[in-house]
Design a protein around this motif. Structure first.
Motif, short mmCIF file in Angstrom:
data_model
loop_
_atom_site.label_atom_id
_atom_site.label_comp_id
_atom_site.label_asym_id
_atom_site.label_seq_id
_atom_site.Cartn_x
_atom_site.Cartn_y
_atom_site.Cartn_z
N SER A 297 46.10 78.28 34.45
CA SER A 297 46.46 78.84 35.76
C SER A 297 47.71 78.13 36.27
CB SER A 297 45.31 78.65 36.76
OG SER A 297 45.72 79.02 38.06
N ARG A 298 48.81 78.88 36.34
CA ARG A 298 50.04 78.27 36.83
C ARG A 298 49.93 77.94 38.32
NH1 ARG A 298 56.26 80.64 36.66
NH2 ARG A 298 57.23 78.72 37.41
N GLU A 299 49.21 78.79 39.05
CA GLU A 299 49.03 78.55 40.48
C GLU A 299 48.32 77.22 40.72
OE1 GLU A 299 46.93 80.73 44.35
OE2 GLU A 299 47.08 81.76 42.42
N LEU A 300 47.29 76.96 39.92
CA LEU A 300 46.55 75.70 40.05
C LEU A 300 47.42 74.52 39.62
CD1 LEU A 300 43.79 74.60 40.86
CD2 LEU A 300 43.09 74.80 38.46
N PHE A 301 48.28 74.72 38.62
CA PHE A 301 49.17 73.66 38.16
C PHE A 301 50.16 73.27 39.26
CE2 PHE A 301 52.92 72.00 35.98
CZ PHE A 301 52.34 71.06 35.12
N ILE A 302 50.75 74.29 39.92
CA ILE A 302 51.69 74.03 41.01
C ILE A 302 50.98 73.29 42.15
CG2 ILE A 302 53.16 75.10 42.76
CD1 ILE A 302 53.69 77.36 40.79
N LEU A 303 49.76 73.72 42.45
CA LEU A 303 49.00 73.07 43.51
C LEU A 303 48.70 71.62 43.14
CD1 LEU A 303 47.57 73.48 46.22
CD2 LEU A 303 45.53 74.19 44.96
N ALA A 304 48.40 71.37 41.86
CA ALA A 304 48.12 70.00 41.42
C ALA A 304 49.35 69.12 41.55
CB ALA A 304 47.62 70.03 39.97
N ILE A 305 50.51 69.65 41.17
CA ILE A 305 51.75 68.88 41.28
C ILE A 305 52.03 68.51 42.73
CG2 ILE A 305 54.25 69.03 41.02
CD1 ILE A 305 52.79 68.59 38.42
N THR A 306 51.89 69.50 43.61
CA THR A 306 52.13 69.24 45.03
C THR A 306 51.13 68.24 45.59
OG1 THR A 306 52.88 71.54 45.21
CG2 THR A 306 52.49 70.36 47.26
N ALA A 307 49.88 68.38 45.19
CA ALA A 307 48.85 67.46 45.67
C ALA A 307 49.11 66.03 45.21
CB ALA A 307 47.47 67.94 45.19
N ILE A 308 49.57 65.88 43.97
CA ILE A 308 49.86 64.54 43.46
C ILE A 308 51.01 63.91 44.25
CG2 ILE A 308 50.79 63.27 41.48
CD1 ILE A 308 49.18 65.19 39.69
N GLY A 309 52.11 64.66 44.40
CA GLY A 309 53.27 64.12 45.10
C GLY A 309 52.96 63.73 46.53
N LEU A 310 52.36 64.66 47.28
CA LEU A 310 52.07 64.39 48.69
C LEU A 310 50.87 63.46 48.84
CD1 LEU A 310 52.62 67.95 50.23
CD2 LEU A 310 54.24 66.05 50.05
N GLY A 311 49.89 63.58 47.95
CA GLY A 311 48.70 62.72 48.04
C GLY A 311 49.02 61.26 47.81
N VAL A 312 49.82 60.97 46.80
CA VAL A 312 50.21 59.58 46.54
C VAL A 312 51.07 59.06 47.69
CG1 VAL A 312 51.50 58.06 45.00
CG2 VAL A 312 50.01 59.83 44.05
N GLY A 313 51.94 59.93 48.21
CA GLY A 313 52.76 59.54 49.35
C GLY A 313 51.91 59.18 50.56
N TYR A 314 50.89 59.97 50.81
CA TYR A 314 50.00 59.70 51.95
C TYR A 314 49.22 58.41 51.73
CZ TYR A 314 46.50 60.41 55.59
OH TYR A 314 45.70 60.26 56.69
N ALA A 315 48.86 58.14 50.48
CA ALA A 315 48.14 56.90 50.18
C ALA A 315 49.02 55.69 50.49
CB ALA A 315 47.71 56.89 48.72
N THR A 316 50.29 55.76 50.13
CA THR A 316 51.20 54.65 50.44
C THR A 316 51.39 54.51 51.95
OG1 THR A 316 53.14 56.08 50.21
CG2 THR A 316 52.43 54.88 48.27
N TYR A 317 51.40 55.63 52.65
CA TYR A 317 51.51 55.59 54.12
C TYR A 317 50.31 54.87 54.72
CZ TYR A 317 51.51 57.29 58.95
OH TYR A 317 51.49 57.36 60.32
N GLN A 318 49.12 55.11 54.19
CA GLN A 318 47.93 54.44 54.68
C GLN A 318 47.97 52.94 54.39
OE1 GLN A 318 45.41 55.71 56.53
NE2 GLN A 318 46.60 57.60 56.63
N LEU A 319 48.73 52.55 53.36
CA LEU A 319 48.88 51.13 53.04
C LEU A 319 49.95 50.47 53.87
CD1 LEU A 319 48.64 51.27 49.14
CD2 LEU A 319 46.91 50.38 50.72
N GLY A 320 50.62 51.26 54.72
CA GLY A 320 51.66 50.71 55.57
C GLY A 320 53.05 50.78 54.97
#
Length: 661
Positions: A212-235
């Motif tokens: 599923s390409r749609e799921l792949f795109i969603l996974a890429i976006t989730a990884i990029g923004l999710g890791v970014g949000y995790a670093t934000y929570q770390l300050g």
């Protein structure tokens, strides 16, 4: 509609402004900034109701921008210019920060503001420069590689700057806070490279298998923004985490696919970021502080150009390269806006300073194409200065290029053509602007030039005036026309074969005096027709008759065929009249088990059997006593009518079916 209405208005206005900038051959980001200016409260023509909401969405644009940068990052890009990139760029940034600090001191600014100003002007614009180099045809020169290498390191430097600058002026605890931030960044980097390099690629592999390409795109976006949000929570910085996530994924097998999928989303949210920058730009501020901004533009541009040119000279680059680097990197970059926004949010930068810097930065970006074009003008006026400014070329024979084939574009089609020419020992050279395709061509040993084939400088390296044939495999009409037109200036009688993507473009190629055009989609259609008719047991001569008629009809009507094409068509037709054709003898065929003499093939059909392949062994010119067996491959020669009769002899049912209405 609230924020939905704001987004609709913003996207429509940004589209219109982007179209204007495209017409003016300016970077699209300037159009997005202009859209923000037009929608800002200071202008008041059509105001966004809640700028703060747009600014919040713009933070996603910043994160995706740095996520894509991480996906694009590769140490391979730095190899040709690694010393000036890895050593010269940090030195340039330190010198520029010091230069900006000096400017701030002369203007009476506090030391924190002066350091912020120096840091902001130390970065140059990757987007603006790449667009400028492409338009001017200098992409691929040694000077462009120096600039791009330095820009890559600058883009990486944004990450520590985002950590360090907000900690300035924190009082006695500033060193402690900075050290703590550095420790957290180090721990995060270590965990990302240890766990991320194992976990994230495995996760992408599992998702890719789902299909599923749609799921792949969603996974890429989730990884990029999710890791970014995790670093934000770390300050730490939200964008910093997104960049590291992209850099980790770039080393996986799915890095290129992830980049291609994230680019549209990055561009859309990037639009919001640059528009939000424009919303904070006050045109009335520019008018009221015109001379102060003009002075800053002149001083900063000249100072940065001098620093870049001097460093290029110190690192051993001569001739035009220091000039090109200085005139190309004098502007302030788009990532400076990211830093400036962080400064505003942290309270280190006030609105007045932000407007001053932002206005100055936008002006330098607008000036870049005009200032950088001075390099090309100097090249045309005094070529003796540029004797060593050569395009990057690989595998070019020591004897040079003469009576060779120039292949423009090394996609699938160009790559195949080059492979055949190499096997036949025919001299050729490939020109390509895509770095990945260039690397593939170089690995295959093809003579390759990295650059835009439509520009005079590149065509000089290709020795177009001595070429025997020009093959344009690029489907884009505008690019193909530019390449052919420029080639005609160097070699008026050069023979040209071009690829075409739409029959409506035949007239354009006719005006360019192109000898022959290839329409890949049409040829693929003919091949599918052949396959379909073969499965339907239509005689091969009949298939050839239909397909050649279709080709002749398309080409004759499209090119308005002069006498040359008509003669060529007649020759092709005559050749097919006495073509050799292979037939497989299936068990149900009447010839299976009969000798050539018993079948009386010559008298019944007018065709002659000239060869038989049986068990991978060829029997040439079999005699009349030769017995034909099932699964034999029989070679028959004769006119189209004779071969048609032979096919009917093999399969009378197919012939009777053709007679039915």
């Amino acid at each position: 509609m609230g924020i939905a209405a704001d987004l609709i208005i913003l996207i429509v206005v940004a589209f219109l402004c982007g179209m204007i900038m495209q017409r003016l051959r300016q970077p699209l980001i300037l159009g997005y900034i202009l859209a923000g200016v037009l929608l800002s409260p200071s202008v008041g023509t059509l105001t966004i109701s809640d700028i703060h909401d747009i600014e919040l969405l713009a933070e996603i644009g910043v994160a995706l921008l740095l996520f894509a940068l991480g996906l694009e990052f590769s140490l391979k890009d730095l190899k040709p210019v690694k010393y000036i990139a890895l050593i010269g760029t940090p030195l340039q940034m330190v010198l520029t920060i010091g230069f900006g600090f000096g400017i701030g001191g002369m203007l009476g600014w506090e030391w924190e503001r002066a350091i912020w100003f120096g840091s902001l002007i130390s970065l140059s614009s990757t987007m603006v420069l790449l667009k400028t180099l492409m338009n001017q045809g200098w992409l691929g020169t040694l000077s462009s590689k120096v600039m791009i290498g330095m820009l890559i390191v600058q883009d990486l430097a944004i990450v520590p700057l985002m950590i360090i600058l907000p900690q300035l002026g924190s009082g006695a605890n500033s060193i402690t806070i900075l050290g703590y931030a550095g420790l957290k960044a180090a721990i995060f980097l270590a965990s990302m490279f240890v766990l991320g390099t194992r976990l994230l690629p495995s996760l992408l592999k599992m998702i890719a298998r789902l299909g599923s390409r749609e799921l792949f795109i969603l996974a890429i976006t989730a990884i990029g923004l999710g890791v970014g949000y995790a670093t934000y929570q770390l300050g730490l910085s939200f964008a910093f985490g997104a960049f590291i996530a992209g850099m980790v994924l770039s080393e996986s097998d799915y890095g290129h696919q992830a980049l291609s999928d994230i680019i549209p989303l990055r561009d859309l949210f990037g639009l919001l970021f640059f528009a939000s920058v424009g919303m904070l730009l006050d045109p009335f501020y520019l008018f009221n502080h015109f001379f102060q901004i003009l002075l800053l533009v002149i001083v900063v541009s000249f100072g940065k150009a001098l620093i870049f040119a001097s460093l290029a000279r110190i690192f051993g680059y001569r001739n035009v390269i220091p000039l090109a680097v200085g005139l190309g990197l004098f502007q302030v970059g788009e990532f400076s806006f990211v830093l400036a926004r962080i400064g505003v949010s942290s309270g280190a930068i006030d609105a007045d300073f932000y407007n001053l810097f932002l206005t100055m930065a936008v002006v330098t970006m607008v000036l870049t194409p005009f200032v950088s074009s001075l390099t090309a003008r100097l090249y045309r006026l005094k070529k003796r200065w540029f004797t060593h400014e050569v395009l990057e070329s690989m595998n070019i024979p020591d004897s040079g290029l003469r009576d060779h084939v120039v292949i423009v574009g090394c996609g699938h089609l160009g790559y195949q053509i080059a492979g055949v020419l190499q096997q036949l020992a025919i001299p050729f050279v490939v020109v390509e602007i895509d770095q990945l395709r260039v690397e593939r061509a170089v690995e295959a040993g093809y003579p390759t030039v990295f650059g835009d084939g439509s520009h005079e400088v590149v065509q000089e390296v290709l020795q177009m005036k001595h070429a025997a044939l020009l093959v344009v495999t690029i489907p884009a009409l505008v690019v193909a026309r530019s390449v052919i037109s420029e080639a005609r200036k160097a070699h008026r009688d050069l023979r040209v074969i071009a690829r075409i993507e739409d029959p409506a473009f035949f007239e354009v190629f006719q005006e360019l005096a192109v000898e022959d055009v290839v329409y890949p989609e049409f040829e693929a259609g003919l091949e599918m027709i052949r396959t379909i008719l073969l499965y339907l047991n239509i005689p091969i001569p009949k298939i050839q008759e239909h397909t050649e008629h279709m080709r002749h009809q398309l080409m004759a009507t499209a090119i308005s065929a002069g006498q040359e094409y008509k003669i060529l068509g007649e020759l092709r037709s005559a050749e097919q009249q006495f073509d050799l054709q292979w037939y497989e003898i299936k068990p149900e065929h009447d010839l299976a088990g009969a000798t050539i003499g018993e079948a009386d093939i010559r008298r019944k059909t007018g065709a002659s059997v000239v060869g038989v392949i049986r068990d991978n062994h060829l029997t040439a010119n079999p005699d009349p006593q030769f017995q034909i067996r099932e699964n034999d491959m029989v070679a028959v020669i004769g006119s189209t009518a004779s071969r048609r009769e032979f096919a009917l002899l093999l399969n009378p049912v197919a012939g009777s079916s053709q007679q039915q209405p």
